[in-house]
Motif scaffolding. Structure first.
Motif, mmCIF file in Angstrom:
data_model
loop_
_atom_site.group_PDB
_atom_site.id
_atom_site.type_symbol
_atom_site.label_atom_id
_atom_site.label_comp_id
_atom_site.label_asym_id
_atom_site.label_seq_id
_atom_site.Cartn_x
_atom_site.Cartn_y
_atom_site.Cartn_z
ATOM 1 N N MET A 1 1.204 -1.077 -0.198
ATOM 2 C CA MET A 1 -0.161 -0.096 -0.015
ATOM 3 C C MET A 1 0.913 0.867 -0.192
ATOM 4 O O MET A 1 1.716 1.386 0.675
ATOM 5 C CB MET A 1 -1.047 0.245 1.265
ATOM 6 N N LYS A 2 0.338 2.349 -0.314
ATOM 7 C CA LYS A 2 0.689 3.365 -0.659
ATOM 8 C C LYS A 2 0.519 4.272 0.252
ATOM 9 O O LYS A 2 -0.652 4.487 1.191
ATOM 10 C CB LYS A 2 0.372 4.107 -1.557
ATOM 11 N N LEU A 3 1.359 4.913 1.512
ATOM 12 C CA LEU A 3 1.568 6.031 2.466
ATOM 13 C C LEU A 3 2.065 7.128 2.056
ATOM 14 O O LEU A 3 3.537 7.486 2.216
ATOM 15 C CB LEU A 3 2.372 5.383 3.969
ATOM 16 N N LYS A 4 2.372 8.653 3.054
ATOM 17 C CA LYS A 4 1.668 9.763 2.893
ATOM 18 C C LYS A 4 2.758 9.938 4.462
ATOM 19 O O LYS A 4 2.878 9.459 5.470
ATOM 20 C CB LYS A 4 1.321 10.099 2.827
ATOM 21 N N THR A 5 4.151 10.335 4.079
ATOM 22 C CA THR A 5 5.408 9.952 4.815
ATOM 23 C C THR A 5 5.842 10.768 5.730
ATOM 24 O O THR A 5 5.658 12.130 4.381
ATOM 25 C CB THR A 5 5.986 9.080 5.643
ATOM 26 N N LYS A 6 6.357 11.521 6.386
ATOM 27 C CA LYS A 6 7.104 13.002 6.517
ATOM 28 C C LYS A 6 8.078 13.322 6.417
ATOM 29 O O LYS A 6 8.612 14.056 5.786
ATOM 30 C CB LYS A 6 6.324 13.399 8.207
ATOM 31 N N PRO A 7 8.911 12.078 6.808
ATOM 32 C CA PRO A 7 10.144 12.061 5.964
ATOM 33 C C PRO A 7 10.555 12.237 4.553
ATOM 34 O O PRO A 7 11.269 12.129 3.941
ATOM 35 C CB PRO A 7 11.376 10.878 6.715
ATOM 36 N N PHE A 8 9.882 10.780 3.719
ATOM 37 C CA PHE A 8 10.132 10.368 2.365
ATOM 38 C C PHE A 8 9.260 10.939 1.407
ATOM 39 O O PHE A 8 9.329 10.684 0.299
ATOM 40 C CB PHE A 8 10.423 9.122 3.380
ATOM 41 N N GLY A 9 8.258 11.943 2.161
ATOM 42 C CA GLY A 9 7.226 11.782 0.819
ATOM 43 C C GLY A 9 6.082 10.332 1.274
ATOM 44 O O GLY A 9 5.832 9.936 1.333
ATOM 45 N N GLU A 10 5.417 10.375 -0.772
ATOM 46 C CA GLU A 10 4.644 9.240 -0.110
ATOM 47 C C GLU A 10 5.673 8.077 -0.729
ATOM 48 O O GLU A 10 6.209 7.995 -1.530
ATOM 49 C CB GLU A 10 3.614 9.065 -1.463
ATOM 50 N N ILE A 11 5.423 6.698 -0.264
ATOM 51 C CA ILE A 11 6.572 5.485 -0.195
ATOM 52 C C ILE A 11 5.389 4.756 0.026
ATOM 53 O O ILE A 11 4.220 4.530 0.359
ATOM 54 C CB ILE A 11 7.563 5.524 0.732
ATOM 55 N N GLU A 12 5.659 3.411 -0.688
ATOM 56 C CA GLU A 12 5.249 1.947 -1.006
ATOM 57 C C GLU A 12 5.599 1.169 0.564
ATOM 58 O O GLU A 12 6.899 0.832 1.192
ATOM 59 C CB GLU A 12 5.848 0.922 -1.674
ATOM 60 N N VAL A 13 4.579 0.902 1.109
ATOM 61 C CA VAL A 13 4.814 -0.017 2.316
ATOM 62 C C VAL A 13 3.590 -0.534 2.754
ATOM 63 O O VAL A 13 3.025 -1.748 2.047
ATOM 64 C CB VAL A 13 4.692 1.344 4.673
ATOM 65 N N SER A 14 4.551 -2.136 3.778
ATOM 66 C CA SER A 14 3.439 -3.081 3.276
ATOM 67 C C SER A 14 2.958 -2.947 5.015
ATOM 68 O O SER A 14 2.955 -2.379 5.791
ATOM 69 C CB SER A 14 4.220 -4.019 3.959
ATOM 70 N N GLU A 15 1.768 -3.802 4.927
ATOM 71 C CA GLU A 15 0.809 -4.005 6.337
ATOM 72 C C GLU A 15 1.381 -4.219 7.466
ATOM 73 O O GLU A 15 1.291 -4.149 8.381
ATOM 74 C CB GLU A 15 -0.079 -4.455 5.844
ATOM 75 N N LYS A 16 2.381 -5.768 7.079
ATOM 76 C CA LYS A 16 3.229 -4.800 8.390
ATOM 77 C C LYS A 16 4.454 -4.471 9.126
ATOM 78 O O LYS A 16 4.511 -5.187 10.096
ATOM 79 C CB LYS A 16 4.389 -6.822 7.706
ATOM 80 N N GLN A 17 4.137 -3.387 8.292
ATOM 81 C CA GLN A 17 4.760 -2.488 9.089
ATOM 82 C C GLN A 17 3.741 -1.596 9.889
ATOM 83 O O GLN A 17 4.327 -0.953 10.713
ATOM 84 C CB GLN A 17 5.838 -1.103 8.409
ATOM 85 N N ARG A 18 2.619 -1.748 9.989
ATOM 86 C CA ARG A 18 1.965 -1.009 11.388
ATOM 87 C C ARG A 18 1.824 -1.746 12.917
ATOM 88 O O ARG A 18 1.973 -2.694 12.249
ATOM 89 C CB ARG A 18 -0.079 -0.981 9.975
ATOM 90 N N ILE A 19 1.737 -0.947 13.017
ATOM 91 C CA ILE A 19 1.785 -0.748 14.224
ATOM 92 C C ILE A 19 0.580 0.358 15.416
ATOM 93 O O ILE A 19 0.525 0.872 14.995
ATOM 94 C CB ILE A 19 2.821 -0.647 15.280
ATOM 95 N N ILE A 20 -0.369 -0.568 15.982
ATOM 96 C CA ILE A 20 -1.411 -0.728 16.483
ATOM 97 C C ILE A 20 -0.942 -0.356 17.888
ATOM 98 O O ILE A 20 -0.450 -0.935 18.801
ATOM 99 C CB ILE A 20 -3.023 -1.350 16.219
ATOM 100 N N PHE A 21 -1.668 1.117 18.244
ATOM 101 C CA PHE A 21 -1.457 2.155 19.391
ATOM 102 C C PHE A 21 -2.831 1.899 20.243
ATOM 103 O O PHE A 21 -3.505 2.932 19.570
ATOM 104 C CB PHE A 21 -0.263 2.794 19.343
ATOM 105 N N LYS A 22 -3.430 0.920 20.923
ATOM 106 C CA LYS A 22 -4.312 1.456 21.491
ATOM 107 C C LYS A 22 -4.930 2.312 22.280
ATOM 108 O O LYS A 22 -5.607 3.563 22.055
ATOM 109 C CB LYS A 22 -5.314 -0.120 22.102
ATOM 110 N N GLU A 23 -3.671 3.121 22.969
ATOM 111 C CA GLU A 23 -4.040 4.717 23.657
ATOM 112 C C GLU A 23 -2.852 5.570 23.124
ATOM 113 O O GLU A 23 -3.354 6.550 23.647
ATOM 114 C CB GLU A 23 -3.003 3.825 24.529
ATOM 115 N N GLY A 24 -3.101 5.340 21.831
ATOM 116 C CA GLY A 24 -1.880 6.258 21.772
ATOM 117 C C GLY A 24 -0.978 6.453 21.815
ATOM 118 O O GLY A 24 -0.538 6.032 22.219
ATOM 119 N N LEU A 25 -0.592 7.470 21.619
ATOM 120 C CA LEU A 25 1.284 8.119 22.050
ATOM 121 C C LEU A 25 0.483 9.052 23.898
ATOM 122 O O LEU A 25 -0.810 9.814 23.079
ATOM 123 C CB LEU A 25 2.523 8.388 21.812
#
Lengths: 145, 78
Positions: A1-25
């Motif tokens: 999937m594509k993701l807009k990122t702050k450091p690299f602009g739009e890049i291709e990322v994998s779902e496997k890189q997704r981390i869920i923070f239930k309580e946020g930061l």
């Protein structure tokens, strides 16, 4: 999937890189989905914790043990929230704050980020060892050159 | 806010399982004991606020500065 990122602009990322923070930061309680991105820095293993929905929000993180002896003091409750059964599944990071002068860089040792890499869930915990600082300098004050 | 006056060794109950005891008073310092179930999280408020503030400061990061940092760390690494 594509993701807009702050450091690299739009890049291709994998779902496997997704981390869920239930309580946020802390201070970002409503943000639950982040992507863990390699910073592509050769010298030091920095990573980015990139917010999925708001591309401007990204945190620079690093395993504190790369730079200093860091003792993770995590409560049983936090371990339970993170569903950690095996310590090997646990990744520990500290958020880095940068200033105009890169030498002033600090790491937040009091509020580390702990990730269960198997289940891909994360949490910013409050260290049980509370003499750690939120602004720990990564560089010793150097002699004036 | 509910405000209660308490003396040393007196306590306050919150629900059936949380007890807050005034353990000692010395000058402008109050020692407080808290008995609560494990899942109740108790922190000093300033720690919470400090981490919140630091997260907000950290989120202002300019990714372009990272390359300077890499060089610096390489130099400083043991």
């Amino acid at each position: 999937m594509k993701l807009k990122t702050k450091p690299f602009g739009e890049i291709e990322v994998s779902e496997k890189q997704r981390i869920i923070f239930k309580e946020g930061l802390f201070g970002f309680d409503d943000i639950h989905s982040f992507f863990l991105l390699d910073s592509n820095q050769e010298e030091v293993p920095f990573y980015w914790l990139q917010c999925e929905k708001i591309s401007e929000i990204a945190f620079l993180i690093i395993n504190p043990n790369v730079l200093l002896d860091y003792e993770l003091a995590i409560s049983d409750e936090d371990l339970k929230d993170l569903e950690i059964e095996n310590e090997d599944d646990m990744l520990v990071f500290t958020i880095v704050t940068m200033y105009d002068n890169p030498k002033q860089i600090t790491a937040n040792l009091l509020g580390p980020i702990v990730i269960n890499r198997k289940k891909r869930i994360g949490k910013q915990i409050i260290s049980q060892k509370d003499d750690y600082s939120v602004k720990h300098p990564l560089f010793q004050q150097e002699e004036v050159s | 806010m509910l405000i209660l006056a308490r003396k040393e060794n007196q306590s306050i109950m919150i629900n059936e399982d949380i007890e807050i005891v005034i353990v000692g008073i010395k000058g402008d310092h109050v020692k407080i004991g808290i008995k609560a179930p494990n899942e109740v999280k108790i922190y000093r408020k300033e720690i919470y606020e400090e981490i919140q503030k630091e997260n907000i400061a950290a989120s202002q990061i300019d990714p372009n500065k990272l390359s300077d940092l890499g060089k610096l760390i390489k130099k400083n690494k043991k």
